[in-house]
Design a protein around this motif. Sequence first.
Motif, PDB file in Angstrom:
ATOM      1  N   ILE A   1       0.833  -1.206   0.000  1.00  0.00           N
ATOM      2  CA  ILE A   1       0.000   0.000   0.000  1.00  0.00           C
ATOM      3  C   ILE A   1       0.870   1.259   0.000  1.00  0.00           C
TER       4      ILE A   1
ATOM      5  N   CYS B   1       2.230   1.559  -3.525  1.00  0.00           N
ATOM      6  CA  CYS B   1       1.180   1.995  -4.464  1.00  0.00           C
ATOM      7  C   CYS B   1       0.869   3.475  -4.300  1.00  0.00           C
ATOM      8  N   PHE B   2       0.791   3.932  -3.055  1.00  0.00           N
ATOM      9  CA  PHE B   2       0.518   5.339  -2.773  1.00  0.00           C
ATOM     10  C   PHE B   2       1.637   6.213  -3.333  1.00  0.00           C
TER      11      PHE B   2
ATOM     12  N   ARG C   1      -3.020   3.289  -8.619  1.00  0.00           N
ATOM     13  CA  ARG C   1      -4.408   3.215  -8.146  1.00  0.00           C
ATOM     14  C   ARG C   1      -5.035   1.844  -8.396  1.00  0.00           C
TER      15      ARG C   1
ATOM     16  N   LEU D   1      -3.888  -0.442  -5.694  1.00  0.00           N
ATOM     17  CA  LEU D   1      -4.289   0.096  -4.398  1.00  0.00           C
ATOM     18  C   LEU D   1      -5.773  -0.103  -4.087  1.00  0.00           C
TER      19      LEU D   1
ATOM     20  N   TYR E   1      -9.413   4.986   0.223  1.00  0.00           N
ATOM     21  CA  TYR E   1      -9.020   5.227  -1.169  1.00  0.00           C
ATOM     22  C   TYR E   1      -9.256   6.684  -1.549  1.00  0.00           C
TER      23      TYR E   1
END
Length: 185
Positions: A68, A71-72, A77, A80, A89
């Motif tokens: 996570i 991905c952030f 996205r 995530l 989200y």
Amino acid sequence: MAPGLTQRGGDQGLRSLSTRPPARPPLRVVANGETPKTADELTNIRGLDPSFDAPLFIENASNAYEIILRCFSEHDRKTLKPLVSAEVYQGFDQVMKSREQEGHSLRTEIISVDRAEIADVELDGSVARITINFEASLASALTDSAGEVLEGGLENINNNKDLWSFERDLKKKNPIWVLVATESV
């Protein structure tokens, strides 16, 4: 002496031992930093989902923490979205959109996850929520469109402490625990 037999004290007589394992008390799942409440709730979760394993959950939560964060940082996205609740989200997406509009990029290097332990457990009907206390060594750099560092730096290792809460409806077949809350401590 034959297997399954034992000799008693001074008695030269032999008796057969049962090949059945002794009765065990009900399974009680134990977590790091366990309190009676968390232990009881983990046991209740295990009652609703016999495949639940606390140490494996912690290991998987640590992997999710890294995925996570990555991905952030990378604005991924697609990966995530299924890992987090709609509310989480939306918050992450707002920050990512803001960075994109400003032409900024975030690069995060996860040096290590030094600690991951269960901090709290809640069970509301069939919905379980487990909060994990993470301590991790991270390096982050926020850069502008030219690559100039605006904040942080990959040479600066920070010790992050976070509480992340994961949730799952144990009656649903989907085994995915989604991130529903984050808090820096």
